[in-house]
Design a protein around this motif. Structure first.
Motif, PDB file in Angstrom:
ATOM      1  N   TRP A 260     -40.607  32.829  85.146  1.00 24.01           N
ATOM      2  CA  TRP A 260     -39.774  33.838  84.272  1.00 24.01           C
ATOM      3  C   TRP A 260     -40.426  35.263  84.052  1.00 24.01           C
ATOM      4  CZ3 TRP A 260     -35.039  32.745  84.078  1.00 24.01           C
ATOM      5  CH2 TRP A 260     -34.640  31.259  84.012  1.00 24.01           C
ATOM      6  N   SER A 261     -41.788  35.255  84.340  1.00 17.33           N
ATOM      7  CA  SER A 261     -42.230  36.557  84.152  1.00 17.33           C
ATOM      8  C   SER A 261     -42.773  37.240  85.424  1.00 17.33           C
ATOM      9  CB  SER A 261     -43.676  36.495  82.998  1.00 17.33           C
ATOM     10  OG  SER A 261     -43.379  35.946  81.950  1.00 17.33           O
ATOM     11  N   ILE A 262     -42.135  36.528  86.594  1.00 14.39           N
ATOM     12  CA  ILE A 262     -42.283  37.079  87.831  1.00 14.39           C
ATOM     13  C   ILE A 262     -43.828  37.532  88.127  1.00 14.39           C
ATOM     14  CG2 ILE A 262     -40.956  38.628  89.471  1.00 14.39           C
ATOM     15  CD1 ILE A 262     -38.842  39.016  87.793  1.00 14.39           C
ATOM     16  N   CYS A 263     -44.683  36.584  88.244  1.00 13.59           N
ATOM     17  CA  CYS A 263     -45.929  36.749  88.320  1.00 13.59           C
ATOM     18  C   CYS A 263     -46.489  36.323  89.661  1.00 13.59           C
ATOM     19  CB  CYS A 263     -46.722  36.096  87.461  1.00 13.59           C
ATOM     20  SG  CYS A 263     -46.672  36.805  85.790  1.00 13.59           S
ATOM     21  N   ARG A 264     -47.407  36.818  90.310  1.00 17.32           N
ATOM     22  CA  ARG A 264     -48.036  36.372  91.471  1.00 17.32           C
ATOM     23  C   ARG A 264     -49.071  35.318  90.738  1.00 17.32           C
ATOM     24  NH1 ARG A 264     -48.574  41.738  91.681  1.00 17.32           N
ATOM     25  NH2 ARG A 264     -47.575  42.848  93.420  1.00 17.32           N
ATOM     26  N   LEU A 265     -49.168  33.858  91.366  1.00 21.16           N
ATOM     27  CA  LEU A 265     -49.749  32.940  90.980  1.00 21.16           C
ATOM     28  C   LEU A 265     -51.285  33.259  90.679  1.00 21.16           C
ATOM     29  CD1 LEU A 265     -48.749  30.166  90.003  1.00 21.16           C
ATOM     30  CD2 LEU A 265     -49.580  29.053  91.988  1.00 21.16           C
ATOM     31  N   GLY A 266     -51.990  34.060  91.650  1.00 23.12           N
ATOM     32  CA  GLY A 266     -53.154  34.492  91.664  1.00 23.12           C
ATOM     33  C   GLY A 266     -53.301  35.426  90.398  1.00 23.12           C
ATOM     34  N   GLU A 267     -52.539  35.819  89.649  1.00 21.95           N
ATOM     35  CA  GLU A 267     -52.653  36.549  88.482  1.00 21.95           C
ATOM     36  C   GLU A 267     -52.985  35.867  87.175  1.00 21.95           C
ATOM     37  OE1 GLU A 267     -49.807  40.758  89.490  1.00 21.95           O
ATOM     38  OE2 GLU A 267     -49.134  38.867  88.385  1.00 21.95           O
ATOM     39  N   LEU A 268     -52.651  34.346  87.464  1.00 21.61           N
ATOM     40  CA  LEU A 268     -52.616  33.756  86.321  1.00 21.61           C
ATOM     41  C   LEU A 268     -53.746  32.260  86.487  1.00 21.61           C
ATOM     42  CD1 LEU A 268     -48.745  32.984  85.537  1.00 21.61           C
ATOM     43  CD2 LEU A 268     -50.400  34.587  84.598  1.00 21.61           C
ATOM     44  N   LEU A 269     -54.067  32.024  87.786  1.00 21.89           N
ATOM     45  CA  LEU A 269     -54.850  30.962  88.169  1.00 21.89           C
ATOM     46  C   LEU A 269     -55.855  31.216  88.966  1.00 21.89           C
ATOM     47  CD1 LEU A 269     -52.088  28.085  88.581  1.00 21.89           C
ATOM     48  CD2 LEU A 269     -53.498  28.589  86.546  1.00 21.89           C
ATOM     49  N   ILE A 270     -57.090  30.604  88.926  1.00 25.62           N
ATOM     50  CA  ILE A 270     -57.867  30.634  89.905  1.00 25.62           C
ATOM     51  C   ILE A 270     -58.126  29.674  90.994  1.00 25.62           C
ATOM     52  CG2 ILE A 270     -59.545  31.657  88.212  1.00 25.62           C
ATOM     53  CD1 ILE A 270     -60.909  29.092  87.759  1.00 25.62           C
ATOM     54  N   THR A 271     -58.411  30.247  92.032  1.00 30.57           N
ATOM     55  CA  THR A 271     -58.435  29.204  93.419  1.00 30.57           C
ATOM     56  C   THR A 271     -59.527  28.374  93.146  1.00 30.57           C
ATOM     57  OG1 THR A 271     -58.013  31.007  94.861  1.00 30.57           O
ATOM     58  CG2 THR A 271     -58.762  29.211  95.728  1.00 30.57           C
ATOM     59  N   SER A 272     -60.739  28.445  92.627  1.00 33.03           N
ATOM     60  CA  SER A 272     -61.703  27.474  92.289  1.00 33.03           C
ATOM     61  C   SER A 272     -62.478  27.778  91.191  1.00 33.03           C
ATOM     62  CB  SER A 272     -62.691  27.239  93.550  1.00 33.03           C
ATOM     63  OG  SER A 272     -63.486  28.566  93.675  1.00 33.03           O
ATOM     64  N   GLN A 273     -63.288  26.884  90.775  1.00 32.49           N
ATOM     65  CA  GLN A 273     -64.349  27.255  89.340  1.00 32.49           C
ATOM     66  C   GLN A 273     -65.376  28.038  89.665  1.00 32.49           C
ATOM     67  OE1 GLN A 273     -63.805  25.652  85.919  1.00 32.49           O
ATOM     68  NE2 GLN A 273     -65.458  27.465  85.610  1.00 32.49           N
ATOM     69  N   GLN A 274     -65.775  28.109  90.962  1.00 36.61           N
ATOM     70  CA  GLN A 274     -66.880  28.861  91.648  1.00 36.61           C
ATOM     71  C   GLN A 274     -66.470  30.280  91.379  1.00 36.61           C
ATOM     72  OE1 GLN A 274     -65.818  26.010  93.016  1.00 36.61           O
ATOM     73  NE2 GLN A 274     -67.594  24.803  91.899  1.00 36.61           N
ATOM     74  N   GLU A 275     -65.151  30.722  91.600  1.00 37.34           N
ATOM     75  CA  GLU A 275     -64.747  32.005  92.020  1.00 37.34           C
ATOM     76  C   GLU A 275     -64.501  32.789  90.473  1.00 37.34           C
ATOM     77  OE1 GLU A 275     -61.082  32.858  94.025  1.00 37.34           O
ATOM     78  OE2 GLU A 275     -60.073  32.431  92.333  1.00 37.34           O
ATOM     79  N   PHE A 276     -64.492  31.864  89.419  1.00 34.66           N
ATOM     80  CA  PHE A 276     -63.818  32.346  88.115  1.00 34.66           C
ATOM     81  C   PHE A 276     -64.744  33.640  87.674  1.00 34.66           C
ATOM     82  CE2 PHE A 276     -64.324  31.992  83.290  1.00 34.66           C
ATOM     83  CZ  PHE A 276     -62.913  32.710  83.191  1.00 34.66           C
ATOM     84  N   ARG A 277     -64.369  34.716  87.368  1.00 34.31           N
ATOM     85  CA  ARG A 277     -65.070  35.729  87.034  1.00 34.31           C
ATOM     86  C   ARG A 277     -64.019  36.497  85.674  1.00 34.31           C
ATOM     87  NH1 ARG A 277     -65.848  37.988  92.379  1.00 34.31           N
ATOM     88  NH2 ARG A 277     -64.584  39.683  91.905  1.00 34.31           N
ATOM     89  N   PRO A 278     -64.746  36.446  84.529  1.00 35.57           N
ATOM     90  CA  PRO A 278     -63.699  37.075  83.429  1.00 35.57           C
ATOM     91  C   PRO A 278     -63.251  38.301  83.245  1.00 35.57           C
ATOM     92  CG  PRO A 278     -65.834  35.752  82.670  1.00 35.57           C
ATOM     93  CD  PRO A 278     -65.877  35.845  83.930  1.00 35.57           C
ATOM     94  N   GLU A 279     -64.103  39.026  84.164  1.00 36.83           N
ATOM     95  CA  GLU A 279     -63.681  40.642  84.098  1.00 36.83           C
ATOM     96  C   GLU A 279     -62.481  40.717  85.307  1.00 36.83           C
ATOM     97  OE1 GLU A 279     -66.896  39.954  87.360  1.00 36.83           O
ATOM     98  OE2 GLU A 279     -66.738  39.316  85.220  1.00 36.83           O
ATOM     99  N   LYS A 280     -62.033  39.665  85.915  1.00 41.00           N
ATOM    100  CA  LYS A 280     -60.895  39.783  86.888  1.00 41.00           C
ATOM    101  C   LYS A 280     -59.945  38.671  86.413  1.00 41.00           C
ATOM    102  CE  LYS A 280     -60.983  40.592  91.120  1.00 41.00           C
ATOM    103  NZ  LYS A 280     -61.212  40.400  92.642  1.00 41.00           N
ATOM    104  N   HIS A 281     -60.227  37.592  85.891  1.00 36.04           N
ATOM    105  CA  HIS A 281     -59.337  36.642  85.868  1.00 36.04           C
ATOM    106  C   HIS A 281     -59.038  36.410  84.024  1.00 36.04           C
ATOM    107  CE1 HIS A 281     -61.640  35.332  89.369  1.00 36.04           C
ATOM    108  NE2 HIS A 281     -60.295  35.478  89.886  1.00 36.04           N
ATOM    109  N   VAL A 282     -57.738  36.142  83.956  1.00 33.03           N
ATOM    110  CA  VAL A 282     -57.303  36.144  82.642  1.00 33.03           C
ATOM    111  C   VAL A 282     -57.917  34.883  81.840  1.00 33.03           C
ATOM    112  CG1 VAL A 282     -55.131  34.423  83.261  1.00 33.03           C
ATOM    113  CG2 VAL A 282     -55.179  35.906  81.184  1.00 33.03           C
ATOM    114  N   THR A 283     -58.257  34.927  80.499  1.00 32.84           N
ATOM    115  CA  THR A 283     -59.110  33.955  79.917  1.00 32.84           C
ATOM    116  C   THR A 283     -58.254  33.715  78.546  1.00 32.84           C
ATOM    117  OG1 THR A 283     -60.268  35.605  78.513  1.00 32.84           O
ATOM    118  CG2 THR A 283     -61.123  34.991  80.788  1.00 32.84           C
ATOM    119  N   ARG A 284     -58.813  32.678  77.916  1.00 30.90           N
ATOM    120  CA  ARG A 284     -58.109  32.556  76.272  1.00 30.90           C
ATOM    121  C   ARG A 284     -58.388  33.662  75.582  1.00 30.90           C
ATOM    122  NH1 ARG A 284     -56.280  26.878  75.285  1.00 30.90           N
ATOM    123  NH2 ARG A 284     -56.893  27.263  73.051  1.00 30.90           N
TER     124      ARG A 284
END
Length: 332
Positions: free
Chosen positions: A138-162
């Motif tokens: 409904w918000s017409i997002c790219r999935l990569g804007e919401l989810l990470i591909t793997s735990q190892q690639e997670f970076r808070p400065e690039k990925h949405v957090t709580r």
């Protein structure tokens, strides 16, 4: 500065750009072109390199984008001009039929309702899956804007957090809505973007889904990915592969087509909003496109309209939508 430029490119794009650089090196070696003539690369050399892919690939644009970044990182001038433009256009026209992918099947409202029926919302992971799916659609997002591909690639400065800003408000007519700020997008880089999450008079409302997810997964720390979920005494990030696998399990069981990638949520949400009579400029804003980019995207939407027409709309709806988009194009 070089590190900053390289950091600005997503990991998947790194791979594609790297493949282009390798092809360019192999091309120059085969043609006996010396190192000094490879950078800055002349317009003629760029055109020759691109033309070598004619009849073999659908497009050489990513090769060229990789070469241009290579020049930028090394402080070299970019000399690509008319010869390169002609070569790129020629490669596209001569693309072999085997390189043309069929239209990606979109996520439809039927898919969304099947998810709601098939997920166990008392399960913390399924609650996260449901929230991510509704926001992506409904918000017409790219999935990569919401989810990470793997735990190892997670970076808070690039990925949405709580901890990412999520504010709530009401419109003048009393409709609840939320605004989620994401720290990074493919087009704005570190400027990020604001995603509009609007309550709907529909069981698939994304605002309710994200609030529910945050409530049932309340023990997940603020520095975790936004769609992380509780698992025992700890938590687990919801990754893109896990998300798609869970969605496909449900859709396959209900006889619906499955997906290979997350882009189908964006194109499905775009089409659903347009078919509901939402003005194109509003859909454009929801998807965070410039006018020109949205019109290009509309060409992709046209290829998947049959999926929607066969399920919920008739041919006259498609013709009506074509007219609306033609009027929009004339006025931008």
């Amino acid at each position: 500065m070089r590190a900053v430029q390289i950091f600005s490119i997503d990991q998947s794009t790194h791979v594609n750009y790297g493949a282009g650089l390798l092809r360019f090196t192999q091309y120059c070696d085969s043609m006996g072109i010396g190192e000094l003539d490879r950078m800055p690369t002349s317009d003629i050399l760029l055109a020759g390199f691109v033309a070598a892919g004619a009849g073999k690939v659908a497009s050489a644009q990513q090769w060229v984008s990789g070469l241009r970044l290579w020049h930028d990182v090394n402080g070299a001038p970019w000399l690509g001009d008319q010869a390169l433009k002609c070569a790129l256009a020629g490669v596209k026209k001569l693309a072999p039929s085997s390189s043309r992918r069929p239209p990606r099947p979109p996520v439809t409202l039927e898919h969304m309702r099947a998810l709601l029926e098939g997920l166990d919302l008392l399960n913390t992971r399924d609650a996260a899956v449901w929230a991510a799916a509704t926001v992506a659609f409904w918000s017409i997002c790219r999935l990569g804007e919401l989810l990470i591909t793997s735990q190892q690639e997670f970076r808070p400065e690039k990925h949405v957090t709580r901890a990412s800003p999520l504010t709530y408000a009401k419109t003048r007519n009393g409709v609840e809505c939320g605004t989620l700020h994401i720290p990074w997008t493919k087009t704005t880089a570190s400027e990020g973007a604001d995603i509009a999450i609007t309550d709907l008079a529909d069981p698939t409302s994304p605002l309710y889904a994200i609030r529910y997810h945050l409530a049932v997964n309340a023990e997940v720390p603020n520095d975790a990915p936004l769609f992380a979920f509780e698992q025992g005494d700890s938590w687990q990030a919801l990754t893109k592969p896990v998300f798609l696998q869970r969605c496909n399990e449900i859709w396959k069981a209900q006889g619906l087509h499955t997906l290979e990638g997350g882009h189908s949520f964006r194109i499905g949400g775009t089409t659903e909003w347009l078919l509901r009579g939402t003005p194109p400029d509003v859909v454009q804003k929801q998807g965070r496109w410039l006018s020109s980019a949205f019109l290009l995207y509309w060409r992709k939407v046209q290829t998947v309209l049959p999926f929607f027409i066969s399920q919920a709309f008739n041919a006259s709806e498609a013709l009506r939508l074509d007219r609306i988009m033609d009027d929009f194009e004339r006025n931008v």
